[in-house]
Design an enzyme around this catalytic site. Structure first.
Site, PDB file in Angstrom:
ATOM      1  N   CYS A 277       0.677  -0.998  -0.050  1.00 12.11           N
ATOM      2  CA  CYS A 277      -0.135   0.104   0.003  1.00 12.11           C
ATOM      3  C   CYS A 277       0.733   0.708   0.259  1.00 12.11           C
ATOM      4  O   CYS A 277       0.141   2.360  -0.286  1.00 12.11           O
ATOM      5  CB  CYS A 277      -0.918  -0.227   1.233  1.00 12.11           C
TER       6      CYS A 277
ATOM      7  N   ASP B 253       2.358   3.163   2.748  1.00 13.55           N
ATOM      8  CA  ASP B 253       2.084   2.993   3.915  1.00 13.55           C
ATOM      9  C   ASP B 253       3.680   2.681   4.557  1.00 13.55           C
ATOM     10  O   ASP B 253       4.549   1.927   4.107  1.00 13.55           O
ATOM     11  CB  ASP B 253       1.028   2.681   4.369  1.00 13.55           C
TER      12      ASP B 253
ATOM     13  N   CYS C 209      -2.955   3.504   7.529  1.00 16.15           N
ATOM     14  CA  CYS C 209      -3.976   3.334   8.116  1.00 16.15           C
ATOM     15  C   CYS C 209      -4.027   2.988  10.020  1.00 16.15           C
ATOM     16  O   CYS C 209      -3.052   2.479  10.128  1.00 16.15           O
ATOM     17  CB  CYS C 209      -4.287   2.101   7.126  1.00 16.15           C
TER      18      CYS C 209
ATOM     19  N   CYS D  12      -1.089  -5.095   7.069  1.00 22.11           N
ATOM     20  CA  CYS D  12      -0.603  -3.615   7.773  1.00 22.11           C
ATOM     21  C   CYS D  12       0.057  -3.841   9.038  1.00 22.11           C
ATOM     22  O   CYS D  12       0.754  -3.532   9.544  1.00 22.11           O
ATOM     23  CB  CYS D  12      -2.113  -3.012   8.356  1.00 22.11           C
TER      24      CYS D  12
END
Ligand code: FES
Length: 135
Positions: free
Chosen positions: A33, A35, A58, A102
């Protein structure tokens, strides 16, 4: 969709911030992603006496990092380096499958920070990603 613990650590994340003159700093990016996560460690006598994190990630990344920092605080480097994203997920009561990636960010950033400390101390680095295939 999210457990109460995930919501708690997302709404009130523990250990957010930076440590000045940190003994180890790890920054990693999530290839899925884009991130980013940064972890700062204060280490005394092989024990993590303080840890802080910052993320451009996130809510699931915030919650897992918050829990991961809680789990490694007060632990020895060896104990901390054994804490996996699975253990963090269990402590949080799980994440939806689409958000499991994540949780890897926190684990990798902690590993990178421990390795940064070890490198600065002239110690050997444990590379968890290496299976020794190249001899
Ligand atoms: Fe990127 Fe969660 S979507 S860390």
């Amino acid at each position: 969709m999210y457990s109460e613990k995930v919501m708690d650590h997302f709404s009130n994340p523990r250990n957010v911030g930076e440590i000045e003159n940190a003994d180890g700093i790890g920054q990693v990016g999530n290839p899925k992603c884009g991130d980013i996560m940064k972890v700062y460690l204060k280490i005394e006598n092989d024990i993590i006496v303080d840890v802080k994190f910052k993320t451009f990630g996130c809510g699931a990344a915030v919650a897992t990092s918050s829990m991961a920092t809680e789990l490694i605080k007060g632990k020895t480097l060896e104990e901390a380096s054994k804490i996996t994203n699975k253990a963090v997920l269990e402590a949080l009561g799980g994440l939806p499958p689409a958000k499991v990636h994540c949780s890897v960010l926190a684990e990798e950033a902690v590993t990178a920070a421990i390795n940064d400390y070890r490198r600065k101390q002239g110690l050997e680095i444990e590379n968890q990603l290496c299976d020794g295939c190249c001899g």
